[in-house]
Design a protein around this motif. Structure first.
Motif, PDB file in Angstrom:
ATOM      1  N   ARG A 411     -12.008  31.465  10.735  1.00  0.00           N
ATOM      2  CA  ARG A 411     -11.984  30.609  11.925  1.00  0.00           C
ATOM      3  C   ARG A 411     -12.053  29.139  11.514  1.00  0.00           C
ATOM      4  O   ARG A 411     -12.786  28.780  10.613  1.00  0.00           O
ATOM      5  CB  ARG A 411     -13.156  30.942  12.859  1.00  0.00           C
ATOM      6  CG  ARG A 411     -13.129  32.375  13.379  1.00  0.00           C
ATOM      7  CD  ARG A 411     -14.253  32.611  14.373  1.00  0.00           C
ATOM      8  NE  ARG A 411     -14.295  33.999  14.799  1.00  0.00           N
ATOM      9  CZ  ARG A 411     -13.547  34.521  15.760  1.00  0.00           C
ATOM     10  NH1 ARG A 411     -12.706  33.723  16.410  1.00  0.00           N
ATOM     11  NH2 ARG A 411     -13.625  35.790  16.074  1.00  0.00           N
ATOM     12  N   THR A 412     -11.320  28.335  12.216  1.00  0.00           N
ATOM     13  CA  THR A 412     -11.336  26.907  11.945  1.00  0.00           C
ATOM     14  C   THR A 412     -12.379  26.228  12.815  1.00  0.00           C
ATOM     15  O   THR A 412     -12.745  26.731  13.885  1.00  0.00           O
ATOM     16  CB  THR A 412      -9.959  26.285  12.213  1.00  0.00           C
ATOM     17  OG1 THR A 412     -10.010  24.896  11.944  1.00  0.00           O
ATOM     18  CG2 THR A 412      -9.555  26.486  13.661  1.00  0.00           C
ATOM     19  N   ILE A 413     -12.879  25.076  12.375  1.00  0.00           N
ATOM     20  CA  ILE A 413     -13.848  24.315  13.163  1.00  0.00           C
ATOM     21  C   ILE A 413     -13.220  23.062  13.760  1.00  0.00           C
ATOM     22  O   ILE A 413     -13.905  22.261  14.395  1.00  0.00           O
ATOM     23  CB  ILE A 413     -15.060  23.915  12.296  1.00  0.00           C
ATOM     24  CG1 ILE A 413     -14.616  22.980  11.157  1.00  0.00           C
ATOM     25  CG2 ILE A 413     -15.780  25.126  11.759  1.00  0.00           C
ATOM     26  CD1 ILE A 413     -15.772  22.377  10.387  1.00  0.00           C
ATOM     27  N   SER A 414     -11.940  22.879  13.553  1.00  0.00           N
ATOM     28  CA  SER A 414     -11.300  21.635  13.969  1.00  0.00           C
ATOM     29  C   SER A 414     -10.364  21.862  15.142  1.00  0.00           C
ATOM     30  O   SER A 414     -10.016  22.990  15.495  1.00  0.00           O
ATOM     31  CB  SER A 414     -10.515  21.029  12.800  1.00  0.00           C
ATOM     32  OG  SER A 414      -9.506  21.922  12.374  1.00  0.00           O
ATOM     33  N   ARG A 415      -9.972  20.722  15.753  1.00  0.00           N
ATOM     34  CA  ARG A 415      -8.996  20.726  16.838  1.00  0.00           C
ATOM     35  C   ARG A 415      -7.856  19.788  16.438  1.00  0.00           C
ATOM     36  O   ARG A 415      -8.096  18.665  15.984  1.00  0.00           O
ATOM     37  CB  ARG A 415      -9.625  20.248  18.141  1.00  0.00           C
ATOM     38  CG  ARG A 415      -8.660  20.225  19.330  1.00  0.00           C
ATOM     39  CD  ARG A 415      -9.293  19.539  20.520  1.00  0.00           C
ATOM     40  NE  ARG A 415     -10.459  20.238  20.971  1.00  0.00           N
ATOM     41  CZ  ARG A 415     -10.464  21.229  21.862  1.00  0.00           C
ATOM     42  NH1 ARG A 415      -9.309  21.632  22.385  1.00  0.00           N
ATOM     43  NH2 ARG A 415     -11.569  21.814  22.237  1.00  0.00           N
ATOM     44  N   ALA A 416      -6.616  20.260  16.598  1.00  0.00           N
ATOM     45  CA  ALA A 416      -5.434  19.455  16.288  1.00  0.00           C
ATOM     46  C   ALA A 416      -4.725  19.121  17.593  1.00  0.00           C
ATOM     47  O   ALA A 416      -4.351  20.021  18.343  1.00  0.00           O
ATOM     48  CB  ALA A 416      -4.504  20.193  15.349  1.00  0.00           C
ATOM     49  N   VAL A 417      -4.576  17.822  17.876  1.00  0.00           N
ATOM     50  CA  VAL A 417      -3.984  17.352  19.133  1.00  0.00           C
ATOM     51  C   VAL A 417      -2.784  16.468  18.814  1.00  0.00           C
ATOM     52  O   VAL A 417      -2.862  15.582  17.952  1.00  0.00           O
ATOM     53  CB  VAL A 417      -5.016  16.557  19.959  1.00  0.00           C
ATOM     54  CG1 VAL A 417      -4.401  16.103  21.277  1.00  0.00           C
ATOM     55  CG2 VAL A 417      -6.259  17.389  20.212  1.00  0.00           C
ATOM     56  N   ALA A 418      -1.686  16.693  19.510  1.00  0.00           N
ATOM     57  CA  ALA A 418      -0.476  15.899  19.302  1.00  0.00           C
ATOM     58  C   ALA A 418      -0.673  14.484  19.830  1.00  0.00           C
ATOM     59  O   ALA A 418      -1.025  14.293  20.997  1.00  0.00           O
ATOM     60  CB  ALA A 418       0.712  16.555  19.992  1.00  0.00           C
ATOM     61  N   LEU A 419      -0.467  13.490  18.964  1.00  0.00           N
ATOM     62  CA  LEU A 419      -0.558  12.087  19.378  1.00  0.00           C
ATOM     63  C   LEU A 419       0.761  11.587  19.942  1.00  0.00           C
ATOM     64  O   LEU A 419       0.795  10.623  20.708  1.00  0.00           O
ATOM     65  CB  LEU A 419      -0.969  11.215  18.188  1.00  0.00           C
ATOM     66  CG  LEU A 419      -2.371  11.465  17.622  1.00  0.00           C
ATOM     67  CD1 LEU A 419      -2.596  10.601  16.388  1.00  0.00           C
ATOM     68  CD2 LEU A 419      -3.431  11.182  18.670  1.00  0.00           C
TER      69      LEU A 419
END
Length: 476
Positions: A411-419
């Protein structure tokens, strides 16, 4: 000595000579105490000390038998001054106790200033009339008769205006809304930014609408901020009749849930209204967010529908997602995967092109990625959600990967959001496993990049006084 004490003026003189200084000292200390506490009553106490008490002392002396020969004018002048001072002190005390100390939101706080001024004016006129009647034996019946007749004439002349004002006052006292609430009436919707005795000011987002309180009192309106459930924005969308309804409903809810201004108190809901048409209800944090939320929802839905292979508005074509474009994109990322041109060509059967709108989430905390996305164009922000907010780790650009933990199935702990608008190639984890087996150096590169992101995450969290969980070694 006994002869002096028996004089009628002796004890009043003793009371004035001793009591007056003690009273002035006590009132001075009380005024200083009120000033230190920041009380509005301090000026009233000072007025009593400086004017009312000294004049009262003079009256005590003048009122003794033999203190003034005959029925002179000066005693009446002093009594008149004393009466006027009593009126001023009384009105100021009432104003302080009733209005200045009013609790926020109470009827006293909402009481119009114009009416409090009018009440003070009437009290002053009546008080002056009583003083002249008592001190100077003046006939004040004419004054009261004139006031009564004037009131009747003014009331008849302004009955429509006064009626509207009274209707508005009743509405204010009832308090069906407060500053910051959103109301809708007569096709006008806005946020209340000011309320006074005459009108309510609504910020519609396209100017301020000044609406008379009487108009609200005589009609009906909806207070959007006082509903038991959050205010919901509603939108109807249409898909192709070939699209499975369950997948469409799930897609609509997923897209709506990721919009930042959506309320957490209730989940978005979807209803089918026939002919492949669906109505979605999106709960909002504030009714004023409806326009922005619906705009973001429709924009993101366009991208999400194409990624899911669904057909928004019945559109069955996608001229952007072609095989030639996919093969060109695979050749661009081939060096990052240590692939030969023929190996990159072979990935065309399993990889796929994706596009994301600005603000869409590519990776969520707690997810176990089933694929890894390689950015072809655009920028992505990688960050870690914390109790104090969202902490940015780094910014990913062309050739960077999103979802590195797919290989380790963790599981990842990060969030990836499109800029920005993002174009990416998605490679399933099974295909990526085959590539790593053929090119072990790729696994080392992925581990090295993940360790670098962990280091960046630790530095970013330490900068705000938080620590990265040592048991979590993967970011995304």
């Amino acid at each position: 000595m006994s002869d002096i004490a028996s004089q009628p003026w002796f004890w009043p003189a003793v009371i004035v000579s001793i009591g007056l200084p003690l009273t002035l000292i006590g009132l001075t200390e009380l005024a200083n105490l009120l000033v230190r506490r920041g009380s509005r009553a301090a000026p009233i106490v000072l007025m009593i000390r400086n004017y009312l008490v000294p004049v009262a002392g003079v009256l005590v002396l003048l009122s003794q038998p033999g203190a003034w020969e005959g029925s002179g004018t000066w005693p009446k002048v002093v009594w008149t001054i004393f009466g006027l001072l009593v009126i001023v002190v009384t009105i100021n005390a009432i104003n302080h106790l009733v209005f200045h100390r009013a609790e926020k939101g109470s009827w006293r706080d909402r009481f119009p200033t114009i009416f409090s001024d009018l009440i003070r004016f009437v009290l002053i006129i009546v008080g002056i009339a009583l003083v002249f009647w008592w001190v100077w034996d003046a006939d004040v019946a004419g004054v009261f008769a004139a006031l009564g007749i004037t009131s009747i004439v003014v009331g008849l002349a302004l009955q429509n205006a006064v009626g509207s004002i009274v209707s508005g006052l009743f509405l204010i006292f009832e308090a069906p809304f407060q500053l910051g609430d959103w109301i809708e009436t007569g096709g006008t919707r806005g946020q209340i930014v000011e309320v006074n005795w005459r009108a309510v000011h609504l910020d519609t987002g396209n100017g301020i609408v000044v609406m008379p309180t009487a108009e609200l009192a005589e009609g009906s309106f909806v207070n959007l901020s006082r509903a038991s459930d959050p205010y919901a924005a509603k939108k109807e969308v249409q898909f192709s009749t070939d699209d499975p309804p369950a997948r469409v409903r799930a897609l609509l809810v997923d897209v709506a849930r990721e919009i930042p201004l959506v309320s957490d108190a209730r989940e978005p809901s979807v209803k089918s209204v026939g002919a492949a048409t669906y109505r979605i209800s999106i709960p909002l944090q504030s009714p004023g967010d409806e326009g922005g939320v619906l705009d973001a929802f429709m924009t993101r839905l366009w991208y999400a529908a194409r990624r899911a292979g669904l057909h928004l508005d019945g559109d069955l074509t996608d001229e952007w997602n072609t095989r030639d474009r996919l093969l060109q994109s695979l050749h661009k990322i081939a060096p990052s995967l240590s692939l030969r041109p023929d190996e990159a060509q072979a990935l065309g059967e399993t990889a796929r092109l994706e596009r994301f709108a600005q603000g869409e989430v590519l990776l969520r905390p707690g997810d176990i990625p089933t694929s890894t996305r390689f950015i072809i164009a655009g920028r992505v922000m990688l960050g870690v959600p914390t109790d104090s907010g969202f902490v940015q780790i780094t910014e990913l650009r062309r050739d960077d990967a999103v979802g590195l933990t797919a290989l380790t199935r963790t599981r990842t702990i990060s969030r990836a959001v499109a800029l920005t608008e993002v174009e990416a190639v998605e490679i399933p984890v099974g295909v990526l496993d085959d590539i790593v087996r053929r090119h072990p150096s790729l696994a080392r590169e992925i581990v090295r990049e993940n360790d670098n992101r962990v280091r960046l995450a630790r530095s970013a969290l330490e900068a705000i006084g938080e620590k990265l969980d040592p048991t979590r070694r993967v970011v995304g």
